[in-house]
Design a protein around this motif. Sequence first.
Motif, short mmCIF file in Angstrom:
data_model
loop_
_atom_site.label_atom_id
_atom_site.label_comp_id
_atom_site.label_asym_id
_atom_site.label_seq_id
_atom_site.Cartn_x
_atom_site.Cartn_y
_atom_site.Cartn_z
N SER A 1 12.62 31.43 -49.19
CA SER A 1 11.23 31.92 -48.63
C SER A 1 10.92 33.22 -49.32
O SER A 1 11.91 33.71 -50.15
CB SER A 1 11.33 31.86 -47.29
OG SER A 1 10.01 31.97 -46.88
N LYS B 1 4.96 38.33 -46.99
CA LYS B 1 4.69 37.52 -46.05
C LYS B 1 3.63 38.45 -44.88
O LYS B 1 2.42 37.97 -44.71
CB LYS B 1 5.55 36.81 -45.12
CG LYS B 1 5.05 36.17 -43.94
CD LYS B 1 4.22 34.75 -44.41
CE LYS B 1 3.85 33.75 -43.30
NZ LYS B 1 2.86 34.24 -42.36
N ASP C 1 -0.48 37.92 -44.53
CA ASP C 1 -0.90 37.87 -42.90
C ASP C 1 -1.83 38.86 -42.77
O ASP C 1 -3.00 38.69 -42.21
CB ASP C 1 0.15 38.11 -41.86
CG ASP C 1 1.15 37.09 -41.98
OD1 ASP C 1 0.88 35.80 -42.40
OD2 ASP C 1 2.25 36.98 -41.40
N HIS D 1 7.35 27.91 -51.74
CA HIS D 1 7.02 28.26 -50.17
C HIS D 1 5.77 29.21 -50.34
O HIS D 1 4.70 28.81 -49.49
CB HIS D 1 8.11 28.96 -49.44
CG HIS D 1 7.96 28.94 -48.06
ND1 HIS D 1 8.71 29.96 -47.44
CD2 HIS D 1 7.34 28.07 -47.14
CE1 HIS D 1 8.19 29.79 -46.14
NE2 HIS D 1 7.74 28.56 -46.02
N GLN E 1 2.58 27.01 -50.98
CA GLN E 1 2.28 26.27 -49.37
C GLN E 1 1.21 27.15 -48.67
O GLN E 1 0.30 26.83 -48.23
CB GLN E 1 3.41 26.05 -48.53
CG GLN E 1 4.37 24.90 -49.33
CD GLN E 1 5.39 24.57 -48.31
OE1 GLN E 1 6.18 25.19 -48.04
NE2 GLN E 1 5.70 23.22 -48.42
N SER E 2 1.66 28.50 -48.72
CA SER E 2 0.81 29.48 -47.95
C SER E 2 -0.65 29.90 -48.48
O SER E 2 -1.83 29.60 -48.01
CB SER E 2 1.46 30.86 -47.82
OG SER E 2 2.62 30.53 -46.94
#
Length: 186
Positions: free
Chosen positions: A83, A89, A93, A127, A130-131
């Motif tokens: 990932s 990440k 966010d 991955h 996808q986000s």
Amino acid sequence: MEKIRDVAVLVGSLRKASLNRKVAHALIEVAPLSLKLDIVEIGQLLLYNPDEEENAPDAWKQFRERICAADAVLFVTPEHNRSVPAALKNAMDIGSRPHGKNVWSGKPGAVVSASPGAIGGFGANHHLRQSLVFLNVPATPQPEVYIGGADKLFDDVGKLSNEGTRKFLQGFMQAFAAWIEANAPK
């Protein structure tokens, strides 16, 4: 006259000698003149906690403003446990919150992954894609960029020394520039 597009580059690795940071610098070097690429640092961002929104840290505000001002985003990332790294990440966010204020939305994007391993960060690359679908970032479908054996592509001062990789990255950046023009908000 062609418009100069501002591209925010996010490097998923926080290491000073990061292979992905070297790749990001190589991408900046081979980018067409229609793109102005700027690495946006993410290591200073505190972990996202919704309880902090009312008094959001200045680093979050500045990061959101910088992404909001960009015409496009380029993610350059290693793979951590199949990932994306936690710091990347976390930055995603922070940029997607609070609800209804997603600074990523509608910005054309691209994903590049690099690794010493043979599959070049394939898991992280997919991955992340996808986000990006959820964040409403239209990411370049082709060419896909997984740079395997990245530890052997740079000289002692961190410059890209592999001519085949340089040509490939140049072609990718040309395709990304065209993708930005085709997908930039009107």
